[in-house]
Motif scaffolding. Structure first.
Motif, PDB file in Angstrom:
ATOM      1  N   TYR A  72       0.871  -1.167   0.000  1.00  7.69           N
ATOM      2  CA  TYR A  72       0.000   0.000   0.000  1.00  7.69           C
ATOM      3  C   TYR A  72       0.912   1.222   0.000  1.00  7.69           C
ATOM      4  O   TYR A  72       1.598   1.488   0.997  1.00  7.69           O
ATOM      5  N   VAL A  73       0.945   1.889  -1.148  1.00  7.83           N
ATOM      6  CA  VAL A  73       1.849   3.039  -1.295  1.00  7.83           C
ATOM      7  C   VAL A  73       1.110   4.313  -0.882  1.00  7.83           C
ATOM      8  O   VAL A  73      -0.035   4.522  -1.281  1.00  7.83           O
ATOM      9  N   PRO A  74       1.772   5.155  -0.079  1.00  2.00           N
ATOM     10  CA  PRO A  74       1.113   6.413   0.316  1.00  2.00           C
ATOM     11  C   PRO A  74       1.064   7.405  -0.849  1.00  2.00           C
ATOM     12  O   PRO A  74       2.053   7.570  -1.566  1.00  2.00           O
ATOM     13  N   PHE A  75      -0.087   7.981  -1.045  1.00  7.27           N
ATOM     14  CA  PHE A  75      -0.277   8.992  -2.095  1.00  7.27           C
ATOM     15  C   PHE A  75      -0.933  10.225  -1.503  1.00  7.27           C
ATOM     16  O   PHE A  75      -1.815  10.113  -0.645  1.00  7.27           O
ATOM     17  N   TRP A  76      -0.532  11.387  -1.992  1.00  2.93           N
ATOM     18  CA  TRP A  76      -1.287  12.612  -1.741  1.00  2.93           C
ATOM     19  C   TRP A  76      -2.210  12.817  -2.929  1.00  2.93           C
ATOM     20  O   TRP A  76      -1.791  12.650  -4.084  1.00  2.93           O
ATOM     21  N   LEU A  77      -3.454  13.152  -2.665  1.00  2.00           N
ATOM     22  CA  LEU A  77      -4.426  13.410  -3.738  1.00  2.00           C
ATOM     23  C   LEU A  77      -4.863  14.868  -3.627  1.00  2.00           C
ATOM     24  O   LEU A  77      -5.412  15.268  -2.597  1.00  2.00           O
ATOM     25  N   TYR A  78      -4.591  15.624  -4.663  1.00  2.92           N
ATOM     26  CA  TYR A  78      -4.794  17.077  -4.599  1.00  2.92           C
ATOM     27  C   TYR A  78      -6.051  17.518  -5.355  1.00  2.92           C
ATOM     28  O   TYR A  78      -6.271  17.101  -6.495  1.00  2.92           O
ATOM     29  N   ASP A  79      -6.833  18.367  -4.705  1.00  2.00           N
ATOM     30  CA  ASP A  79      -7.937  19.058  -5.384  1.00  2.00           C
ATOM     31  C   ASP A  79      -7.453  20.476  -5.663  1.00  2.00           C
ATOM     32  O   ASP A  79      -7.028  21.171  -4.731  1.00  2.00           O
ATOM     33  N   VAL A  80      -7.504  20.889  -6.916  1.00  2.35           N
ATOM     34  CA  VAL A  80      -7.061  22.250  -7.243  1.00  2.35           C
ATOM     35  C   VAL A  80      -8.008  22.879  -8.263  1.00  2.35           C
ATOM     36  O   VAL A  80      -8.762  22.183  -8.952  1.00  2.35           O
ATOM     37  N   GLU A  81      -7.926  24.193  -8.329  1.00  8.18           N
ATOM     38  CA  GLU A  81      -8.664  24.919  -9.364  1.00  8.18           C
ATOM     39  C   GLU A  81      -7.615  25.675 -10.180  1.00  8.18           C
ATOM     40  O   GLU A  81      -6.766  26.361  -9.608  1.00  8.18           O
ATOM     41  N   ALA A  82      -7.659  25.512 -11.492  1.00  8.78           N
ATOM     42  CA  ALA A  82      -6.673  26.174 -12.358  1.00  8.78           C
ATOM     43  C   ALA A  82      -7.368  27.274 -13.140  1.00  8.78           C
ATOM     44  O   ALA A  82      -8.375  27.025 -13.803  1.00  8.78           O
ATOM     45  N   ASP A  83      -6.824  28.472 -13.044  1.00 12.13           N
ATOM     46  CA  ASP A  83      -7.370  29.600 -13.800  1.00 12.13           C
ATOM     47  C   ASP A  83      -6.346  29.964 -14.879  1.00 12.13           C
ATOM     48  O   ASP A  83      -5.233  30.386 -14.571  1.00 12.13           O
ATOM     49  N   ALA A  84      -6.722  29.769 -16.137  1.00 11.06           N
ATOM     50  CA  ALA A  84      -5.766  29.950 -17.239  1.00 11.06           C
ATOM     51  C   ALA A  84      -6.172  31.123 -18.117  1.00 11.06           C
ATOM     52  O   ALA A  84      -7.359  31.375 -18.337  1.00 11.06           O
ATOM     53  N   ASP A  85      -5.173  31.834 -18.610  1.00 11.22           N
ATOM     54  CA  ASP A  85      -5.385  32.944 -19.556  1.00 11.22           C
ATOM     55  C   ASP A  85      -4.309  32.785 -20.630  1.00 11.22           C
ATOM     56  O   ASP A  85      -3.128  32.984 -20.363  1.00 11.22           O
ATOM     57  N   VAL A  86      -4.720  32.400 -21.823  1.00  6.58           N
ATOM     58  CA  VAL A  86      -3.750  32.036 -22.855  1.00  6.58           C
ATOM     59  C   VAL A  86      -4.019  32.829 -24.133  1.00  6.58           C
ATOM     60  O   VAL A  86      -5.171  32.980 -24.548  1.00  6.58           O
ATOM     61  N   SER A  87      -2.947  33.350 -24.744  1.00  6.99           N
ATOM     62  CA  SER A  87      -3.054  34.055 -26.022  1.00  6.99           C
ATOM     63  C   SER A  87      -2.437  33.202 -27.118  1.00  6.99           C
ATOM     64  O   SER A  87      -1.446  32.495 -26.888  1.00  6.99           O
ATOM     65  N   PHE A  88      -3.034  33.271 -28.291  1.00  4.30           N
ATOM     66  CA  PHE A  88      -2.564  32.457 -29.415  1.00  4.30           C
ATOM     67  C   PHE A  88      -2.422  33.332 -30.661  1.00  4.30           C
ATOM     68  O   PHE A  88      -3.143  34.328 -30.818  1.00  4.30           O
ATOM     69  N   ASN A  89      -1.513  32.943 -31.541  1.00  6.52           N
ATOM     70  CA  ASN A  89      -1.480  33.465 -32.902  1.00  6.52           C
ATOM     71  C   ASN A  89      -2.030  32.360 -33.791  1.00  6.52           C
ATOM     72  O   ASN A  89      -1.510  31.236 -33.773  1.00  6.52           O
ATOM     73  N   THR A  90      -3.076  32.669 -34.544  1.00  7.38           N
ATOM     74  CA  THR A  90      -3.683  31.627 -35.377  1.00  7.38           C
ATOM     75  C   THR A  90      -3.770  32.104 -36.823  1.00  7.38           C
ATOM     76  O   THR A  90      -3.704  33.304 -37.095  1.00  7.38           O
ATOM     77  N   THR A  91      -3.927  31.147 -37.708  1.00  6.86           N
ATOM     78  CA  THR A  91      -4.139  31.481 -39.123  1.00  6.86           C
ATOM     79  C   THR A  91      -5.292  30.646 -39.659  1.00  6.86           C
ATOM     80  O   THR A  91      -5.570  29.540 -39.161  1.00  6.86           O
ATOM     81  N   ARG A  92      -5.946  31.231 -40.643  1.00  5.00           N
ATOM     82  CA  ARG A  92      -6.985  30.489 -41.358  1.00  5.00           C
ATOM     83  C   ARG A  92      -6.597  30.548 -42.833  1.00  5.00           C
ATOM     84  O   ARG A  92      -6.428  31.642 -43.380  1.00  5.00           O
ATOM     85  N   VAL A  93      -6.414  29.403 -43.445  1.00  2.00           N
ATOM     86  CA  VAL A  93      -5.924  29.359 -44.828  1.00  2.00           C
ATOM     87  C   VAL A  93      -7.023  28.837 -45.737  1.00  2.00           C
ATOM     88  O   VAL A  93      -7.619  27.788 -45.466  1.00  2.00           O
ATOM     89  N   ASN A  94      -7.306  29.601 -46.781  1.00  2.00           N
ATOM     90  CA  ASN A  94      -8.269  29.168 -47.800  1.00  2.00           C
ATOM     91  C   ASN A  94      -7.565  29.136 -49.140  1.00  2.00           C
ATOM     92  O   ASN A  94      -6.891  30.091 -49.513  1.00  2.00           O
ATOM     93  N   SER A  95      -7.737  28.045 -49.834  1.00  3.73           N
ATOM     94  CA  SER A  95      -7.071  27.901 -51.120  1.00  3.73           C
ATOM     95  C   SER A  95      -8.110  27.622 -52.196  1.00  3.73           C
ATOM     96  O   SER A  95      -9.024  26.815 -51.991  1.00  3.73           O
ATOM     97  N   SER A  96      -7.994  28.313 -53.313  1.00  5.91           N
ATOM     98  CA  SER A  96      -8.923  28.063 -54.418  1.00  5.91           C
ATOM     99  C   SER A  96      -8.160  28.145 -55.736  1.00  5.91           C
ATOM    100  O   SER A  96      -7.076  28.733 -55.804  1.00  5.91           O
TER     101      SER A  96
END
Lengths: 379, 289
Positions: free
Chosen positions: A176-200
């Motif tokens: 029986y291995v001892p474990f810590w079990l964590y309850d957490v709340e993660a608040d994330a704020d993420v910025s991205f550079n994105t592209t949308r490509v259309n080809s015809s």
């Protein structure tokens, strides 16, 4: 003086009791009696309390003893066996059944007497402040673990033939291995550079229109019971890899689940293990934000911030079968989830087999490709 | 069918309206060497170019043609100007008749369509394919396109003819010319026997490296089975279901870019394909000027 440890014995015949993975009850191999966890818990409540008090007294006495007395104690331990530097981490208990001296690690909470075979619990290690909140009982037996290891070897193309044939399990133990079990709340704020490509296609031209966007996603996620093993001697990679455990089968802790298995108390604090769990929560929160960005051809992170709000921490003992083997001067450790049966472990790679497979795949392919290209006029 | 009819009309027009016949001795060409139905050349320029083209053709036994049309799509169903160049060759029976059969008539045709500023270069025959191989085509383009871009039509055609003469002068020379412009579609240069010779080493590389790559991927997959004790880096399975609360969802447009690339409408005709979509040893380039 009361003993610091308790031997869990059959009330009918005084034979050793063990927790059965098949029936989920405590069984006596001698008379065949069987008891529920609650029955044994009630029966041994008194003894466990006495053993706990005895251990606490002993620790208090050791702390108040002069440095000379403490040195004498350690000298004695060291003289009984050649423990070397590990002597500091050992404790000596007397088996209440046969009186033999048991040398245990300071974290040991359950073991068995090597002389009389009685399953032994050290209640002081798993009571009071050290009492785990939960335990997941073993569902897989020792035999099932051995079978799982044999199955694990099958189908491994690069495993040296001699490894499976010659190697023998040196040691197998259910812990029986001892474990810590964590309850957490993660608040994330993420910025991205994105592209949308259309080809015809227009006339004989391909027109590719690329639109560039700045995208931001912010949100909150809750995590429950992220595990991190609290035992310094357990390899983290093994403990991580046998996840997941089914928490719906987690029950309040009782020492009655321990007989027949080893158990350790934690030796890594809740704070020491927290970083591992929180890092995983951060990564998952970032992934969740990225998955929320849809409808784009490409997406790359340009900035990120994740705040973790700490909530509850639970302490649990989780079942693990550890199987150790030796081969060719190397040690190989395998771990099996004692609840789900998932077995993991690193195996040796046969270089000969690797190159045989490499040649066996590449050379015929080369021949076929060369023939196809030759007859197709391309070579 | 209607387009075909228009093409036949073009043939009739070319055969009857040109003041100078192209049928030099030994040549089976049925049209003038320089044809301008778009009216971009003066009569004097037309004659000068015609004389030069005929002179080069007869000197080297390889017919050189310049054909300028208003809109190539009026003469063909294809959307690729190169197709019209090939059709013209076949229909007019262009090329220098050297007595080795119809498929071996040496020629170089520059076809220009003024509406969308398209051009095609088509060569045929043993000598044509050696002199105007892929690097040779690039040289021709490098010589004439700058003139065409500044609407100097005579200058461009003259440069084309001069460059063609130089290439015919040394057809056996191994040409390692590297083009400066990438806006070009190559046609049929990988056909065996046309002298490009760039396919075999590439094919050999494929034969060696593709199986090695596949073997490496398979063996890596086998190897990954041997190491299963791995640290976890994420905690997806511990996310409380339905707990995600998005606070900001913001998508801001920044800018837009447009890229135009010339393509071949016949997929089998792209560079490196070497397919049997054309006959008689045609090869060439097409693009915009």
């Amino acid at each position: 003086m009361a003993s610091q440890i308790t031997n869990v014995k059959c009330p009918a015949c005084t034979g050793p009791l063990r927790y059965s993975t098949e029936t989920q009850r405590l069984e006596c191999d001698y008379c065949g009696s069987s008891y529920s966890v609650k029955e044994i818990e009630a029966l041994y409540a008194g003894q466990n309390a006495q053993a706990q008090a005895a251990l606490e007294d002993a620790i208090a006495a050791a702390e108040s003893a002069s440095s000379e007395e403490a040195a004498e104690q350690q000298e004695y331990i060291a003289s009984c066996a050649e423990w070397g530097e590990d002597a500091d981490k050992l404790r000596v208990y007397n088996c209440p059944s046969c009186g033999a001296q048991l040398f245990c690690e300071e974290t040991t909470a359950a073991t068995s007497c090597p002389y009389c075979g009685n399953n032994t619990i050290i209640p002081g290690q798993v009571s009071g402040m050290l009492k785990p909140d939960y335990v997941i009982p073993f569902k897989y037996s020792k035999d099932a673990a051995v079978d799982a290891l044999k199955r694990y070897y099958r189908g491994k193309k690069l495993l040296p033939k001699a490894f499976a044939e010659q190697n023998h399990i040196e040691e197998i133990k259910g812990i029986y291995v001892p474990f810590w079990l964590y309850d957490v709340e993660a608040d994330a704020d993420v910025s991205f550079n994105t592209t949308r490509v259309n080809s015809s296609v227009r006339g004989n031209e391909r027109i590719t229109v690329t639109e560039y966007f700045r995208v931001r996603r912010a949100g909150t996620l809750d995590f429950d019971l992220i595990p991190a093993d609290a035992s310094d001697k357990m390899p983290d990679a093994h403990m991580d890899a046998i996840e997941p455990y089914d928490y719906s089968e987690m029950v309040p802790f009782s020492t009655a689940y321990l007989p027949g298995f080893l158990a350790d108390k934690y030796d890594m604090s809740e704070e020491a293990c927290r970083e591992r769990a929180e890092k995983r929560a951060v990564n998952s929160a970032l992934n969740a934000m990225e998955q929320d960005v849809s409808g784009y051809s490409t997406c790359s992170v340009s900035g990120q911030r994740v705040n973790i709000r700490r909530k509850k921490v639970h302490y649990a003992l989780l079942p693990v079968w550890l199987l150790a083997t030796k081969w060719n001067n190397g040690s190989y450790l395998f771990a099996m989830n004692g609840q789900t049966g998932k077995l993991i472990g690193d195996l040796p790679v046969s270089r000969g087999r690797y190159w045989a497979w490499f040649a066996g795949i590449s050379l015929p392919l080369m021949a076929v490709l060369a023939a196809l290209m030759y007859f197709g006029g391309l070579l | 069918m209607r387009k075909r009819f228009v093409l036949v009309l073009l043939i009739v027009l070319l055969c009857t309206c040109m003041s100078i016949p192209a049928s030099a001795e030994g040549s089976s060409a049925t049209i003038a060497n320089v044809v301008d139905t778009a009216g971009i050349l003066s009569g004097e320029d037309l004659r000068a170019l015609e004389e030069k083209a005929e002179s080069i053709s007869s000197s080297y036994g390889c017919s050189i043609y310049i054909v300028v049309v208003e809109d190539f799509t009026r003469y063909t169903n294809s959307r690729d100007i190169y197709d019209l160049a090939v059709e013209m060759y076949e229909t007019y029976q262009l090329g220098w008749d050297n007595g080795k059969g119809e498929d071996h008539r040496d020629s170089l045709l520059l076809l220009m369509s003024m509406n969308d500023r398209d051009y095609a270069l088509d060569t045929n025959g043993y000598l044509g394919n050696r002199a105007f191989n892929n690097p040779g085509m690039y040289k021709l383009e490098e010589a004439m396109i700058p003139y065409f871009r500044s609407n100097d039509w005579y200058g461009g055609f003259d440069a084309f003819l001069e460059c063609a003469r130089d290439l015919l002068e040394s057809p056996l020379q191994e040409n390692t010319y590297v083009p400066s412009s990438g806006n070009v579609v190559e046609h049929g240069y990988e056909q065996p026997g046309t002298g490009s010779g760039g396919k075999s080493p590439f094919a050999a590389l494929i034969v060696v490296f593709v199986p090695i790559l596949i073997a490496f991927i398979v063996c890596s997959a086998f190897k990954s089975q041997m190491k299963t004790a791995n640290r976890m880096t994420t905690a997806e399975r511990y996310i409380v279901p339905g707990s995600m609360r998005m606070r900001v969802r913001q998508d801001e447009f920044v800018n837009r870019t447009v890229q135009r690339t010339v393509i071949s409408t016949d997929s089998g005709r792209g560079s490196g394909s070497g397919g049997g979509h054309f006959s008689g040893g045609h090869s060439g380039h097409s693009g915009k000027f």
